[in-house]
Enzyme design. Structure first.
Site, PDB file in Angstrom:
ATOM      1  N   ASP A  98     -19.566  11.378 -21.989  1.00 12.14           N
ATOM      2  CA  ASP A  98     -19.541  10.189 -22.830  1.00 12.14           C
ATOM      3  C   ASP A  98     -19.152   8.957 -22.022  1.00 12.14           C
ATOM      4  O   ASP A  98     -18.680   9.064 -20.890  1.00 12.14           O
ATOM      5  CB  ASP A  98     -18.584  10.380 -24.000  1.00 12.14           C
ATOM      6  CG  ASP A  98     -17.143  10.587 -23.548  1.00 12.14           C
ATOM      7  OD1 ASP A  98     -16.919  11.370 -22.605  1.00 12.14           O
ATOM      8  OD2 ASP A  98     -16.232   9.968 -24.131  1.00 12.14           O
ATOM      9  N   GLU A 154     -14.081  11.765 -24.102  1.00 11.74           N
ATOM     10  CA  GLU A 154     -13.036  11.519 -23.106  1.00 11.74           C
ATOM     11  C   GLU A 154     -12.565  10.075 -23.149  1.00 11.74           C
ATOM     12  O   GLU A 154     -11.418   9.781 -22.825  1.00 11.74           O
ATOM     13  CB  GLU A 154     -13.560  11.858 -21.704  1.00 11.74           C
ATOM     14  CG  GLU A 154     -12.504  11.868 -20.625  1.00 11.74           C
ATOM     15  CD  GLU A 154     -12.276  10.516 -19.963  1.00 11.74           C
ATOM     16  OE1 GLU A 154     -11.266  10.386 -19.251  1.00 11.74           O
ATOM     17  OE2 GLU A 154     -13.095   9.581 -20.153  1.00 11.74           O
ATOM     18  N   GLU A 183     -14.277  12.916 -11.503  1.00 13.45           N
ATOM     19  CA  GLU A 183     -14.046  11.501 -11.813  1.00 13.45           C
ATOM     20  C   GLU A 183     -14.075  10.696 -10.519  1.00 13.45           C
ATOM     21  O   GLU A 183     -13.788  11.225  -9.440  1.00 13.45           O
ATOM     22  CB  GLU A 183     -12.671  11.317 -12.475  1.00 13.45           C
ATOM     23  CG  GLU A 183     -12.612  11.735 -13.916  1.00 13.45           C
ATOM     24  CD  GLU A 183     -13.090  10.654 -14.886  1.00 13.45           C
ATOM     25  OE1 GLU A 183     -13.567   9.593 -14.449  1.00 13.45           O
ATOM     26  OE2 GLU A 183     -12.984  10.896 -16.090  1.00 13.45           O
TER      27      GLU A 183
END
Length: 198
Positions: A98, A154, A183
């Site tokens: 997302d 998230e 990430e």
């Protein structure tokens, strides 16, 4: 000629030296970079605002190779794992699909050697890397098993996080010897948590 330890990049001579010494490696690296950029751009261009992840979720799940099967499939959280080999450690690649709401950054584009657009770095590029790694791996020949942990929501407050339910409902996730969250970290290892603790 480049100095020992010079960083790969413009002016370092890295490409020139690599091209002479191992031209096949440079071609393979360029092909991989192109493939990852194309996959990242493909993912960037799919609507994926937190809370409205259906299109990206379905697309991502279709890209998972058939050797990985859902061990846990819940509300915006999925653990997809191979047939486990008890003697092999499990590495879990984790990525959320997302994004924050669009800010005039759709569609994406490739320019100046990088993918630009909504979620390109957080975290469509990491998601692309995870997907391409499991699509390329042949765990039957490797020293470890590789699983995928994919999730949405998230970018929302912690009370919307789907991971506590996954941690409660999945047995395989607790077998992980290593979990890697892809990430963006500017190429540094972040051995800790700066976000939500669940």
């Amino acid at each position: 000629s480049p100095r020992s330890g010079s960083a790969p990049g413009e002016g370092s001579g890295w490409r020139a030296v690599t091209a002479r010494l191992c031209p096949g490696t440079l071609r393979a690296m360029s092909a991989l970079a192109d493939r990852l950029a194309a996959r990242t751009l493909e993912l960037v261009d799919i609507p994926s605002t937190s809370g409205s992840e259906a299109a990206i979720r379905e697309h991502v799940l279709e890209l998972v190779p058939p050797t990985l099967v859902p061990e846990y499939a819940g509300d915006e959280a999925y653990l997809l794992a191979p047939q486990r080999r008890p003697e092999r450690p499990l590495v879990v690649l984790c990525a959320h699909y997302d994004t924050v709401p669009p800010q005039g950054n759709l569609p994406g584009r490739i320019a100046d050697g990088a993918v630009h657009g909504l979620g390109a770095s957080d975290m469509k590029a990491g998601l692309a890397v995870a997907l391409e790694l499991v699509r390329d791996r042949n765990d039957a020949e490797g020293p470890y098993d590789t699983a995928l942990l994919l999730f949405g929501r998230e970018e929302l407050p912690a009370d919307h996080n789907p991971l506590p339910a996954l941690f409660d409902g999945s047995s395989v996730v607790h077998e992980a010897a290593l979990a890697i969250l892809l990430e963006p970290t500017d190429l540094t290892v972040q051995a800790g948590c700066l976000g939500h603790l669940v």
